[in-house]
Design a protein around this motif. Structure first.
Motif, PDB file in Angstrom:
ATOM      1  N   GLU A 149       0.809  -1.224   0.000  1.00 16.19           N
ATOM      2  CA  GLU A 149       0.000   0.000   0.000  1.00 16.19           C
ATOM      3  C   GLU A 149       0.841   1.273   0.000  1.00 16.19           C
ATOM      4  N   LEU A 150       2.024   1.208   0.631  1.00 19.92           N
ATOM      5  CA  LEU A 150       2.855   2.409   0.768  1.00 19.92           C
ATOM      6  C   LEU A 150       4.127   2.272  -0.071  1.00 19.92           C
ATOM      7  N   PRO A 151       4.764   3.414  -0.408  1.00 20.00           N
ATOM      8  CA  PRO A 151       5.976   3.348  -1.238  1.00 20.00           C
ATOM      9  C   PRO A 151       7.206   2.953  -0.425  1.00 20.00           C
ATOM     10  N   ILE A 152       7.176   1.726   0.094  1.00 20.59           N
ATOM     11  CA  ILE A 152       8.267   1.212   0.927  1.00 20.59           C
ATOM     12  C   ILE A 152       8.658  -0.155   0.380  1.00 20.59           C
ATOM     13  N   ALA A 153       9.948  -0.384   0.169  1.00 20.30           N
ATOM     14  CA  ALA A 153      10.397  -1.670  -0.399  1.00 20.30           C
ATOM     15  C   ALA A 153      10.469  -2.734   0.689  1.00 20.30           C
ATOM     16  N   LEU A 154       9.878  -3.890   0.405  1.00 15.34           N
ATOM     17  CA  LEU A 154       9.907  -5.013   1.340  1.00 15.34           C
ATOM     18  C   LEU A 154      11.224  -5.777   1.150  1.00 15.34           C
ATOM     19  N   VAL A 155      11.983  -5.952   2.235  1.00 11.47           N
ATOM     20  CA  VAL A 155      13.296  -6.597   2.094  1.00 11.47           C
ATOM     21  C   VAL A 155      13.404  -7.938   2.829  1.00 11.47           C
ATOM     22  N   ASN A 156      12.250  -8.553   3.116  1.00  7.86           N
ATOM     23  CA  ASN A 156      12.296  -9.940   3.582  1.00  7.86           C
ATOM     24  C   ASN A 156      12.669 -10.849   2.407  1.00  7.86           C
ATOM     25  N   SER A 157      12.892 -12.144   2.698  1.00  2.01           N
ATOM     26  CA  SER A 157      13.409 -13.015   1.630  1.00  2.01           C
ATOM     27  C   SER A 157      12.350 -13.374   0.578  1.00  2.01           C
ATOM     28  N   VAL A 158      11.107 -12.885   0.727  1.00  2.03           N
ATOM     29  CA  VAL A 158      10.150 -12.969  -0.384  1.00  2.03           C
ATOM     30  C   VAL A 158      10.581 -12.017  -1.505  1.00  2.03           C
ATOM     31  N   ASN A 159      11.436 -11.061  -1.182  1.00  3.07           N
ATOM     32  CA  ASN A 159      12.059 -10.191  -2.182  1.00  3.07           C
ATOM     33  C   ASN A 159      13.102 -11.035  -2.937  1.00  3.07           C
ATOM     34  N   PRO A 160      12.883 -11.264  -4.248  1.00  6.35           N
ATOM     35  CA  PRO A 160      13.762 -12.203  -4.964  1.00  6.35           C
ATOM     36  C   PRO A 160      15.233 -11.779  -4.978  1.00  6.35           C
ATOM     37  N   PHE A 161      15.521 -10.502  -4.803  1.00  2.00           N
ATOM     38  CA  PHE A 161      16.921 -10.057  -4.797  1.00  2.00           C
ATOM     39  C   PHE A 161      17.671 -10.566  -3.571  1.00  2.00           C
ATOM     40  N   ARG A 162      16.939 -10.816  -2.478  1.00  2.00           N
ATOM     41  CA  ARG A 162      17.573 -11.387  -1.296  1.00  2.00           C
ATOM     42  C   ARG A 162      18.215 -12.741  -1.631  1.00  2.00           C
ATOM     43  N   LEU A 163      17.448 -13.617  -2.277  1.00  2.00           N
ATOM     44  CA  LEU A 163      17.973 -14.947  -2.592  1.00  2.00           C
ATOM     45  C   LEU A 163      19.115 -14.853  -3.593  1.00  2.00           C
ATOM     46  N   GLN A 164      19.033 -13.880  -4.513  1.00  5.08           N
ATOM     47  CA  GLN A 164      20.127 -13.685  -5.475  1.00  5.08           C
ATOM     48  C   GLN A 164      21.436 -13.410  -4.736  1.00  5.08           C
ATOM     49  N   GLY A 165      21.384 -12.528  -3.752  1.00  9.32           N
ATOM     50  CA  GLY A 165      22.601 -12.235  -2.995  1.00  9.32           C
ATOM     51  C   GLY A 165      23.063 -13.441  -2.194  1.00  9.32           C
ATOM     52  N   GLN A 166      22.114 -14.135  -1.571  1.00 13.81           N
ATOM     53  CA  GLN A 166      22.462 -15.246  -0.688  1.00 13.81           C
ATOM     54  C   GLN A 166      22.995 -16.467  -1.439  1.00 13.81           C
ATOM     55  N   LYS A 167      22.667 -16.572  -2.736  1.00 14.55           N
ATOM     56  CA  LYS A 167      23.158 -17.737  -3.496  1.00 14.55           C
ATOM     57  C   LYS A 167      24.689 -17.733  -3.610  1.00 14.55           C
ATOM     58  N   THR A 168      25.308 -16.565  -3.407  1.00 10.38           N
ATOM     59  CA  THR A 168      26.765 -16.463  -3.603  1.00 10.38           C
ATOM     60  C   THR A 168      27.554 -17.286  -2.591  1.00 10.38           C
ATOM     61  N   ILE A 169      26.910 -17.708  -1.515  1.00 11.69           N
ATOM     62  CA  ILE A 169      27.612 -18.567  -0.558  1.00 11.69           C
ATOM     63  C   ILE A 169      28.055 -19.858  -1.237  1.00 11.69           C
ATOM     64  N   ALA A 170      27.213 -20.374  -2.115  1.00  9.06           N
ATOM     65  CA  ALA A 170      27.571 -21.614  -2.828  1.00  9.06           C
ATOM     66  C   ALA A 170      28.759 -21.366  -3.755  1.00  9.06           C
ATOM     67  N   PHE A 171      28.804 -20.182  -4.383  1.00  6.88           N
ATOM     68  CA  PHE A 171      29.934 -19.869  -5.279  1.00  6.88           C
ATOM     69  C   PHE A 171      31.247 -19.901  -4.491  1.00  6.88           C
ATOM     70  N   GLU A 172      31.229 -19.291  -3.315  1.00  6.52           N
ATOM     71  CA  GLU A 172      32.453 -19.214  -2.503  1.00  6.52           C
ATOM     72  C   GLU A 172      32.910 -20.600  -2.043  1.00  6.52           C
ATOM     73  N   ILE A 173      31.953 -21.437  -1.673  1.00  2.00           N
ATOM     74  CA  ILE A 173      32.294 -22.781  -1.184  1.00  2.00           C
ATOM     75  C   ILE A 173      32.917 -23.604  -2.315  1.00  2.00           C
ATOM     76  N   ILE A 174      32.347 -23.506  -3.499  1.00  2.00           N
ATOM     77  CA  ILE A 174      32.893 -24.254  -4.647  1.00  2.00           C
ATOM     78  C   ILE A 174      34.299 -23.755  -4.977  1.00  2.00           C
ATOM     79  N   GLU A 175      34.505 -22.449  -4.900  1.00  2.00           N
ATOM     80  CA  GLU A 175      35.856 -21.915  -5.149  1.00  2.00           C
ATOM     81  C   GLU A 175      36.858 -22.437  -4.125  1.00  2.00           C
ATOM     82  N   ALA A 176      36.428 -22.483  -2.864  1.00  2.00           N
ATOM     83  CA  ALA A 176      37.343 -22.895  -1.793  1.00  2.00           C
ATOM     84  C   ALA A 176      37.685 -24.378  -1.883  1.00  2.00           C
ATOM     85  N   LEU A 177      36.701 -25.199  -2.237  1.00  2.00           N
ATOM     86  CA  LEU A 177      36.919 -26.654  -2.255  1.00  2.00           C
ATOM     87  C   LEU A 177      37.317 -27.163  -3.637  1.00  2.00           C
ATOM     88  N   GLY A 178      37.090 -26.356  -4.665  1.00  2.00           N
ATOM     89  CA  GLY A 178      37.334 -26.816  -6.033  1.00  2.00           C
ATOM     90  C   GLY A 178      36.217 -27.709  -6.553  1.00  2.00           C
TER      91      GLY A 178
END
Ligand SMILES: *Cc1c(COP(=O)(O)O)cnc(C)c1O
Length: 372
Positions: A149-178
């Motif tokens: 209703e109001l011009p305020i951005a919702l930043v809970n994980s229903v916001n798809p950009f949250r999951l986009q940022g959080q997916k990078t944990i897998a990238f780092e783990i793969i880099e570290a372990l090969g």
């Protein structure tokens, strides 16, 4: 290369940003992957067990990975304010990144059930803190209504950009372990994080995901060449008093000492189920005493201090090792979602209390001799 500047800079080609996106960052990500040396022997596990210590993010939890993306995209879209419901860590991250961006944050937290450190962070970073007479699930419903209703951005994980940022944990783990690990274990509350982990692993092996619109591996999110050949088996652990995935549906009065996962109606229900099903994994639950024991064991045998919710991943893993459900010799990564300093009350309450002693050499020497 210049110094590390956060995960959006590091992985910009695999995230929904452009060169003109105004990046809001506190240099989150790039957290240590620590191999445990003593605990595996202690619990009778003969494989490798590593912890990804997300407590070392700028506000002390993995929420920073999602919040850098969510706030960056909110600012790019012209938002002047953000809002979230939170069990604590989302509000700490939202408040910090809003401060960094120079915008207003509104955070709804449950009455009385928030760890002290998290509340201090939200207040200190200047959020408008609304302590509601209800639980996280009530707060979640309210922020969804208000942000529509109001011009305020919702930043809970229903916001798809949250999951986009959080997916990078897998990238780092793969880099570290090969390579990706054989198993990945983590606590599950609102279930965004297990979904984001799975998305990151799938993209890294060239598998399409719902988030990239079933591109068959041909979209900007996918690396030109697969970076791993396997995806881990995903194991999601809940606290027994807040275990909707074990009960098969929402739980109305969730309760656990692991307040970050005290959630009865998880928003990422279908994505989390997909992660577990597609990976051949499972959900399981742990009691509060099991969670606290795992937290203490990790702190006292490895020198790593995580918050109770984070220790749920180890408590669950220990249970599944005992039950013979984990393959012998496997490589396992556990996400430690938040820092132990977030919740000092729970830590102090379960430990041997300090010796009260006279300021005299003989009195102190007597205690030392008894303890050697
Ligand atoms: C948010 C949080 C969780 C739960 O993550 P979900 O994505 O909600 O499943 C677990 N542990 C900590 C410390 C958290 O802050």
């Amino acid at each position: 290369m210049t110094h590390y500047q956060g995960l959006i800079h590091r992985y910009r080609h695999r995230l929904p940003v452009t060169d003109s996106t105004p990046v809001v960052t506190l240099n989150e990500g790039n957290t240590p992957l620590i191999e445990l040396l003593n605990l595996p022997k202690k619990i009778g596990f003969d494989g490798r067990l590593l912890v990804k210590f997300e407590g070392l993010n700028p506000t002390g939890s993995f929420k920073d990975r999602g919040m850098t993306m969510a706030v960056t995209k909110a600012v790019e879209a012209g938002s002047r304010a953000i809002i979230c419901a939170s069990t604590g860590n989302t509000s700490a991250a939202a408040a910090a990144y809003a401060a960094r961006a120079g915008i207003t944050s509104f955070v709804l937290i449950p009455d009385g059930k928030i760890a002290l450190g998290k509340l201090a962070q939200a207040m200190m970073h200047g959020a408008v803190v609304l302590q509601i007479q209800g639980n996280f699930d009530d707060g979640m419903r309210l922020v969804q209504e208000i942000s529509s209703e109001l011009p305020i951005a919702l930043v809970n994980s229903v916001n798809p950009f949250r999951l986009q940022g959080q997916k990078t944990i897998a990238f780092e783990i793969i880099e570290a372990l090969g390579e990706a690990p054989d198993y990945h274990v983590l606590p599950v509350g609102n279930a965004g994080n297990i979904s984001a982990h799975w998305m990151g692993y799938c993209e890294s092996t060239g598998q399409e995901t719902a988030a990239c619109g079933h591109c068959q591996g041909h979209c900007p999110y996918h690396p030109a060449q697969p970076l791993a050949t396997q995806r881990p088996i995903m194991l999601g652990y809940q606290a027994s008093g807040a275990a909707p995935f074990m009960r098969g549906g929402p739980v109305s009065n969730p309760d656990t000492i692991a307040t970050a996962i005290r959630i009865g109606n998880p928003m990422s229900w279908p994505l989390a189920w997909a992660a577990v099903r597609e990976s051949g994994g499972w959900f399981d639950e742990c009691t509060d005493p099991e969670i606290l024991e795992a937290q203490r064991l990790l702190a006292q045998t490895e020198g790593v201090f995580c918050e109770p919710s984070s220790a749920t991943s180890l408590a669950g893993f220990m249970k599944d090792v005992k039950g013979g459900r984990i393959r012998s010799g496997a490589t396992v990564v556990a996400t430690l979602t938040g820092h132990g300093l977030k919740d000092p009350d729970t830590a102090i309450g379960q430990c041997v209390q300090p010796h009260r002693v006279a300021a005299e050499r003989s009195a102190i020497a007597a205690i030392i001799e008894r303890s050697l």
